[in-house]
Motif scaffolding. Structure first.
Motif, mmCIF file in Angstrom:
data_model
loop_
_atom_site.group_PDB
_atom_site.id
_atom_site.type_symbol
_atom_site.label_atom_id
_atom_site.label_comp_id
_atom_site.label_asym_id
_atom_site.label_seq_id
_atom_site.Cartn_x
_atom_site.Cartn_y
_atom_site.Cartn_z
ATOM 1 N N SER A 27 3.014 -22.008 4.088
ATOM 2 C CA SER A 27 2.541 -23.384 3.920
ATOM 3 C C SER A 27 1.182 -23.421 3.233
ATOM 4 O O SER A 27 0.961 -24.211 2.311
ATOM 5 C CB SER A 27 2.448 -24.083 5.275
ATOM 6 O OG SER A 27 3.723 -24.192 5.864
ATOM 7 N N ILE A 28 0.275 -22.556 3.682
ATOM 8 C CA ILE A 28 -1.066 -22.509 3.091
ATOM 9 C C ILE A 28 -1.009 -21.998 1.656
ATOM 10 O O ILE A 28 -1.656 -22.537 0.759
ATOM 11 C CB ILE A 28 -2.000 -21.625 3.947
ATOM 12 C CG1 ILE A 28 -2.215 -22.253 5.327
ATOM 13 C CG2 ILE A 28 -3.330 -21.375 3.250
ATOM 14 C CD1 ILE A 28 -2.888 -23.604 5.305
ATOM 15 N N ALA A 29 -0.227 -20.969 1.428
ATOM 16 C CA ALA A 29 -0.177 -20.343 0.101
ATOM 17 C C ALA A 29 0.551 -21.196 -0.938
ATOM 18 O O ALA A 29 0.153 -21.210 -2.106
ATOM 19 C CB ALA A 29 0.491 -18.972 0.200
ATOM 20 N N LEU A 30 1.583 -21.898 -0.524
ATOM 21 C CA LEU A 30 2.468 -22.541 -1.492
ATOM 22 C C LEU A 30 2.303 -24.055 -1.628
ATOM 23 O O LEU A 30 2.767 -24.623 -2.610
ATOM 24 C CB LEU A 30 3.934 -22.240 -1.126
ATOM 25 C CG LEU A 30 4.320 -20.765 -1.064
ATOM 26 C CD1 LEU A 30 5.741 -20.599 -0.541
ATOM 27 C CD2 LEU A 30 4.160 -20.118 -2.437
ATOM 28 N N GLU A 31 1.683 -24.680 -0.647
ATOM 29 C CA GLU A 31 1.623 -26.143 -0.655
ATOM 30 C C GLU A 31 0.202 -26.641 -0.881
ATOM 31 O O GLU A 31 -0.670 -26.453 -0.035
ATOM 32 C CB GLU A 31 2.146 -26.699 0.664
ATOM 33 C CG GLU A 31 3.611 -26.408 0.916
ATOM 34 C CD GLU A 31 4.061 -27.003 2.215
ATOM 35 O OE1 GLU A 31 4.065 -28.249 2.324
ATOM 36 O OE2 GLU A 31 4.390 -26.222 3.135
ATOM 37 N N GLU A 32 -0.002 -27.278 -2.002
ATOM 38 C CA GLU A 32 -1.326 -27.786 -2.346
ATOM 39 C C GLU A 32 -1.833 -28.816 -1.338
ATOM 40 O O GLU A 32 -3.022 -28.878 -1.047
ATOM 41 C CB GLU A 32 -1.276 -28.405 -3.746
ATOM 42 C CG GLU A 32 -2.620 -28.743 -4.305
ATOM 43 C CD GLU A 32 -2.515 -29.208 -5.740
ATOM 44 O OE1 GLU A 32 -3.086 -30.269 -6.041
ATOM 45 O OE2 GLU A 32 -1.886 -28.513 -6.544
#
Length: 135
Positions: free
Chosen positions: A56-61
Motif C-alpha cells: 500500500s505504501i509503495a504502490l499507492e500515491e
C-alpha cells in the motif's frame, strides 16, 4: 546509525502529509482499525498484513500511512493507523489487488473488526511528528 533508506521514506511521508497535517485538505481520511485475530492464525495474519501494508505504501500515491501495531500484552489485538490523502484514495485502496488479496485471505482469521474514523486534534504537533522521523 540509522539507515539511509529511512530518509527517502520520511521525505515521501512529509510530502504526502503536508496538506493533511496543515489542515489544508479538509477531505483527508484518518482511521484506526481495531482487529482481533484468532490466536491459531496470528503468525500467518501478521505476515499477510505486513505484505499488504508495504504494498500500500509503495504502490499507492494516496496512501500516506498504513501502520500496523499489536498490543504488547495481547498480540492478537491488532491496531492499524491508516492515513489517506482523501476519501477517493481510500476508495481506490479498497480496489487494489494487494488489498483484495489481504481481505480474502484473512477473512477467516479475524474474530472482530472495528473501523474508527478520526479527526486530527492538533495539526501543528502532527507536522512535528513527521519531521522528527528523519532524525
Amino acid at each position: 546509525m540509522k539507515s539511509l533508506l529511512s530518509l527517502p521514506l520520511t521525505l515521501i511521508i512529509l510530502f504526502l502529509c503536508g496538506d493533511i497535517v496543515r489542515g489544508q485538505d479538509k477531505e483527508s481520511m484518518v482511521r484506526i482499525s481495531e482487529i482481533e485475530v484468532y490466536v491459531e492464525h496470528l503468525e500467518e495474519y501478521k505476515t499477510i498484513l505486513k505484505e499488504e501494508a508495504a504494498a500500500s505504501i509503495a504502490l499507492e500515491e494516496g496512501v500516506v500511512a498504513i501502520f500496523p501495531m499489536f498490543k504488547k500484552d495481547n498480540p492478537t489485538q491488532i491496531r492499524i493507523l491508516e492515513i489517506y490523502r482523501d476519501k477517493q484514495a481510500y476508495l481506490a485502496h479498497l480496489k487494489t489487488a494487494h488489498f483484495l488479496k489481504y481481505k480474502s485471505t484473512t477473512l477467516h482469521m479475524v474474530k472482530l473488526l472495528k473501523l474508527i474514523d478520526m479527526d486530527v486534534l492538533d495539526p501543528e504537533t502532527a507536522k512535528l511528528m513527521f519531521t522528527k522521523m528523519k532524525e
